[in-house]
Design an enzyme around this catalytic site. Sequence first.
Site, mmCIF file in Angstrom:
data_model
loop_
_atom_site.group_PDB
_atom_site.id
_atom_site.type_symbol
_atom_site.label_atom_id
_atom_site.label_comp_id
_atom_site.label_asym_id
_atom_site.label_seq_id
_atom_site.Cartn_x
_atom_site.Cartn_y
_atom_site.Cartn_z
ATOM 1 N N SER A 145 -43.162 41.185 -21.255
ATOM 2 C CA SER A 145 -42.999 42.386 -21.757
ATOM 3 C C SER A 145 -44.460 42.675 -22.487
ATOM 4 O O SER A 145 -45.126 41.624 -22.797
ATOM 5 C CB SER A 145 -41.759 42.375 -22.776
ATOM 6 N N TYR B 277 -37.213 39.019 -30.467
ATOM 7 C CA TYR B 277 -37.756 39.519 -28.768
ATOM 8 C C TYR B 277 -38.966 39.183 -28.437
ATOM 9 O O TYR B 277 -39.177 38.476 -27.403
ATOM 10 C CB TYR B 277 -37.191 40.776 -28.515
#
Length: 297
Positions: A189, A202
């Site tokens: 990401s 995350y």
Amino acid sequence: MSNSQNTPSSSSPQRPSSFPPQHQNHQPGIQQYMNPLPEAESPVYRPAGKLMGKVAIVSGGDSGIGRSVSIVYAKEGADVAVIYLNEDVDAAETQNQIEAEGRRCLLIKGDIGDQAFCKQAVEQTVANLGRLDIVVNNAAEQHPQDKLEQITPQQLERTFRTNVFGMFFLSQAAIPHLPSGSVIINTTSVTAYRGSPTLLDYSATKGAQVAFTRSLALNVIGQGIRVNAVAPGPIWTPLIPSTFDAQQVAKFGADTPMKRAGQPDELAPAYVYLASEDSSYMAGQVLHVNGGEVVNG
């Protein structure tokens, strides 16, 4: 068969720049309930048989990025095993779309955070589809919190178990079955590079995925296995309405240089590139598909 071989339109599709406020209480979310539906298939994509005869296993392949990757792999000639947690209707739709391309699809339901399940999933894929050439570690979860103190040990462990342990376990189970010329592709990401104030755990898992990609690439390159990753920016997937509140969803992606969220079908060609011989001299690298954000690394 779908009409994927037809000559596509020369004009790019219009992409939404905002979304109606919406929220789902179930994570990782259900694609069929989203408004608008994520764009899983590009009307301008032209397949070229780049993965003919290959077999791929895609975690989180029932919806979002995983669905789009699974479909485009089928268009390119691959059979696909789709791992999903519990989204039966979404998974069945993905299977329908893969089979519409004339390819086989194996649905495998379970939790990739469980090492025994990952081993079973790989063995089931090889037994039913005959081989394994492509591993896409795509499944993930996230739980926004405003402060570090709000992240419980349970949340921290769960996020790492899905995002990091699952990637590790599935790769570990797959490698003994991967012939020379095979690939592993990890979905990391943009948050691994720029951080996120509300996705602390995350973002940490996504940074771990980058380091794992680089390290595993060096570890298995002698076996003829290439390992790379894709780092998406904000992408319209079921994880978004199941993660953020309705007002956050409405402006999701508007802070990118392109002023909009990306769609899953805009990512899928990057996974085709990394899975095919087109990227034969690439290992340990990350492709950034993020709407124009410039990142280091």
